[in-house]
Design an enzyme around this catalytic site. Structure first.
Site, PDB file in Angstrom:
ATOM      1  N   HIS A  17       0.828  -1.094  -0.102  1.00  0.00           N
ATOM      2  CA  HIS A  17      -0.035  -0.032  -0.038  1.00  0.00           C
ATOM      3  C   HIS A  17       0.696   1.323  -0.121  1.00  0.00           C
ATOM      4  O   HIS A  17       0.508   2.229  -0.515  1.00  0.00           O
ATOM      5  CB  HIS A  17      -0.749   0.186   1.207  1.00  0.00           C
ATOM      6  CG  HIS A  17      -2.042  -0.949   1.258  1.00  0.00           C
ATOM      7  ND1 HIS A  17      -3.461  -0.575   1.139  1.00  0.00           N
ATOM      8  CD2 HIS A  17      -1.984  -2.364   1.052  1.00  0.00           C
ATOM      9  CE1 HIS A  17      -4.115  -1.758   1.210  1.00  0.00           C
ATOM     10  NE2 HIS A  17      -3.293  -2.690   1.038  1.00  0.00           N
ATOM     11  N   ASP A 119      -5.070   6.193   2.346  1.00  0.00           N
ATOM     12  CA  ASP A 119      -5.298   4.832   1.994  1.00  0.00           C
ATOM     13  C   ASP A 119      -6.721   4.357   2.390  1.00  0.00           C
ATOM     14  O   ASP A 119      -7.413   4.615   3.355  1.00  0.00           O
ATOM     15  CB  ASP A 119      -4.529   3.706   2.554  1.00  0.00           C
ATOM     16  CG  ASP A 119      -4.254   2.169   1.938  1.00  0.00           C
ATOM     17  OD1 ASP A 119      -3.526   2.094   1.228  1.00  0.00           O
ATOM     18  OD2 ASP A 119      -5.164   1.667   2.511  1.00  0.00           O
ATOM     19  N   GLN A 336      12.336  -6.234  -7.569  1.00  0.00           N
ATOM     20  CA  GLN A 336      11.648  -7.146  -8.391  1.00  0.00           C
ATOM     21  C   GLN A 336      11.190  -6.433  -9.803  1.00  0.00           C
ATOM     22  O   GLN A 336      11.135  -7.082 -10.812  1.00  0.00           O
ATOM     23  CB  GLN A 336      10.042  -7.270  -7.592  1.00  0.00           C
ATOM     24  CG  GLN A 336       9.118  -8.136  -8.370  1.00  0.00           C
ATOM     25  CD  GLN A 336       8.114  -8.545  -7.549  1.00  0.00           C
ATOM     26  OE1 GLN A 336       8.393  -9.582  -6.808  1.00  0.00           O
ATOM     27  NE2 GLN A 336       6.879  -7.877  -7.754  1.00  0.00           N
ATOM     28  N   ASN A 355      -0.205  -5.125  -7.160  1.00  0.00           N
ATOM     29  CA  ASN A 355       1.323  -4.352  -7.622  1.00  0.00           C
ATOM     30  C   ASN A 355       2.373  -5.218  -8.323  1.00  0.00           C
ATOM     31  O   ASN A 355       2.899  -4.736  -9.321  1.00  0.00           O
ATOM     32  CB  ASN A 355       2.055  -3.962  -6.401  1.00  0.00           C
ATOM     33  CG  ASN A 355       1.389  -2.867  -5.432  1.00  0.00           C
ATOM     34  OD1 ASN A 355       0.762  -2.053  -6.180  1.00  0.00           O
ATOM     35  ND2 ASN A 355       1.567  -2.686  -4.235  1.00  0.00           N
ATOM     36  N   GLU A 375      -7.876  -9.839  -2.201  1.00  0.00           N
ATOM     37  CA  GLU A 375      -8.577 -10.048  -3.450  1.00  0.00           C
ATOM     38  C   GLU A 375      -7.673 -10.697  -4.448  1.00  0.00           C
ATOM     39  O   GLU A 375      -8.111 -10.743  -5.430  1.00  0.00           O
ATOM     40  CB  GLU A 375      -8.781  -8.674  -3.984  1.00  0.00           C
ATOM     41  CG  GLU A 375      -7.560  -7.814  -4.530  1.00  0.00           C
ATOM     42  CD  GLU A 375      -6.407  -7.266  -3.631  1.00  0.00           C
ATOM     43  OE1 GLU A 375      -5.477  -6.684  -4.114  1.00  0.00           O
ATOM     44  OE2 GLU A 375      -6.481  -7.511  -2.409  1.00  0.00           O
ATOM     45  N   GLN A 376      -6.733 -11.411  -3.970  1.00  0.00           N
ATOM     46  CA  GLN A 376      -5.512 -12.113  -5.008  1.00  0.00           C
ATOM     47  C   GLN A 376      -6.492 -13.212  -5.956  1.00  0.00           C
ATOM     48  O   GLN A 376      -6.324 -13.519  -7.079  1.00  0.00           O
ATOM     49  CB  GLN A 376      -4.793 -12.562  -4.285  1.00  0.00           C
ATOM     50  CG  GLN A 376      -3.638 -11.439  -3.742  1.00  0.00           C
ATOM     51  CD  GLN A 376      -2.714 -12.389  -2.826  1.00  0.00           C
ATOM     52  OE1 GLN A 376      -2.664 -13.409  -2.533  1.00  0.00           O
ATOM     53  NE2 GLN A 376      -1.962 -11.401  -1.966  1.00  0.00           N
TER      54      GLN A 376
END
Length: 466
Positions: A17, A119, A336, A355, A375-376
């Site tokens: 986040h 957020d 990454q 992300n 929510e994956q």
């Protein structure tokens, strides 16, 4: 361009986040805004290192509340066990008094922010901002469609009309090209009675009526869902698709440059030595997912059985690989974004956090979906069945305790060398081109960001004439 308008950012204390909000803060700072980032003591070093080159970005530190069940200094979700989630969320709600005190102090020195960007998990900031008559923009760590689905289900509660994980769900006001079931939903909706779930549901309700929504996404990806999300917020709330936020640094030339990390780093050196283009699968499940040692063993065997080289990030400090392998196992921090942009990377075995999806798709890398939580599961179905830029780990379901090495092997082989993987890669590459165009001059996200800047500057101009 902005004047000396002041914007207050309040990120939630979780890496996934915080980082995108910091990317947005840097963008708005470059456009002339003074930015203050509100955070707590244990999160300051990470944020400071990320914004150190931006003189118009300042930190304001407030104390993190002490609550029973949460050790002192535990101020970020990356530190938490499952049992510590509820006390952590309780503590974040107790930040409201200090947040309002901060606004009072800023008002006394005539430095009240022209708007607050906070957020979604800090939804109570919307209530506080109304008291101070400050527009609040909400930032979500997910895409527009997942936001719209979750918001609709919370408002209309149609998820209560099904009794099993396999029945199709009705999602009022939102259209999409696949069947959604309760098994695809976050636990915050599935587990209706838990206190942790109530925290997330309360955040969704608090958000309604926010002045604006900032989405880390781009119109070409989610244009069919923006109007749905705006209607669910009501109050003429505007959704601003300004992402992928991670790409602006590349476009504006402020990252490490084309060489990325120190090439003498073991993992960078290993990747640079790979001779086959798109021959390596990158494996990472984010900063909050923890696999059991039994599951890590199965994953190790599955990767070996696939016959493909792999670059695997392991969080466990105690697990030892059960076999010598053809890949590289890394236990330290890695860049990454740089890894996914490397020519040797041909696929990403991912937990499907938003992300990570954006980072992968922005570089045209297809995804092998292994969702874990939040929510994956929805994200995984979205990218596999609607966007068609990835594949699902075979036979995966939420009731499974262990995913077998055979299923992992089958998924990796299909993604890296199968016909379905080839098509997913083609789609991912095209989507990556769209993502990069969106943040360039004249692109959809670039234009939306400029519109947002103009709107905030307009608010500032009105405030100075009052």
């Amino acid at each position: 361009m902005a004047s000396n308008s002041h914007i207050l950012f309040f990120p939630f204390m979780a890496q996934g986040h915080t980082i995108p909000l910091l990317d947005l803060a840097k963008l708005l700072s470059r456009r002339g805004f003074k930015v203050t980032i509100l955070t707590t003591p244990s999160n300051t070093s990470t944020i400071s290192s990320y914004i150190s080159q931006f003189s118009k970005i300042h930190l304001k530190v407030i104390a993190f509340p002490q609550v029973q069940g949460l050790p002192k200094g535990y101020e970020n979700m990356s530190q938490l066990s499952h049992d510590q989630l509820l006390p952590f969320f309780t503590a974040t709600k107790q930040l409201q008094q200090q947040f309002e005190k901060t606004l009072e102090e800023m008002s006394k020195v005539q430095d009240l922010p022209v708007c607050v960007i906070s957020d979604t998990f800090l939804g109570w900031t919307n209530t506080s901002c109304r008291v101070f008559r400050i527009p609040r923009l909400v930032f979500h760590g997910m895409g527009v469609l997942p936001m719209a689905v979750k918001k609709s289900l919370v408002i209309h509660q149609t998820y209560k009309e099904v009794d099993t994980d396999t029945e199709p769900l009705v999602v009022k006001g939102v259209q999409f090209g696949f069947t959604l079931t309760r098994a695809d939903l976050p636990n915050s909706i599935r587990e209706r009675e838990s206190s942790v779930s109530q925290f997330f549901l309360d955040s969704e309700i608090y958000d309604i009526g926010s002045w604006g929504v900032i989405a880390n996404s781009f119109v070409e990806l989610e244009k069919d869902h923006v109007a749905s999300l705006e209607s669910l917020y009501g109050n003429n709330t505007r959704v601003w698709c300004v992402g992928p936020l991670l790409l602006y640094d590349q476009i504006e030339g402020v990252r490490n440059g084309p060489n990325g990390p120190n090439p003498s780093t073991k993992w960078a050196e290993w990747l640079n030595q790979q001779v086959g283009e798109k021959s390596v699968i990158y494996v990472s499940f984010g900063s909050q997912s923890n696999l059991s040692e039994t599951q890590l063993d199965e994953l190790a065997y599955g990767l070996e059985l696939s016959g493909h080289d792999y670059f695997w990030i392991v969080r466990s400090k105690t697990w030892n690989p059960p076999c010598d392998g053809r890949g590289l196992i890394v236990r330290e921090w890695v860049d990454q974004r740089w890894i996914l942009a490397h020519e040797a990377i041909g696929g990403f075995l991912s937990h499907c956090g938003w992300n990570s999806l954006l980072e992968s798709l922005s570089e045209g890398v297809p995804i092998l979906a292994w969702p874990m939580f939040a929510e994956q599961h929805f994200n995984a179905k979205y990218l596999v069945e609607e966007l068609k830029v990835g594949l699902q780990v075979p036979n995966l379901n939420r009731a499974m305790k262990i995913v077998s090495r055979e299923a992992i092997c089958e998924g990796v082989k299909e993604l890296m060398g199968g016909e379905k993987g080839f098509k997913a890669r083609e789609n991912a590459i095209e989507l990556g081109r769209m993502a990069k165009r969106s943040v360039q001059v004249g692109g959809s996200s670039y234009n939306n960001l400029n519109e947002l800047v103009n709107q905030i500057s307009h608010i500032s101009a009105l405030a100075t004439t009052m």
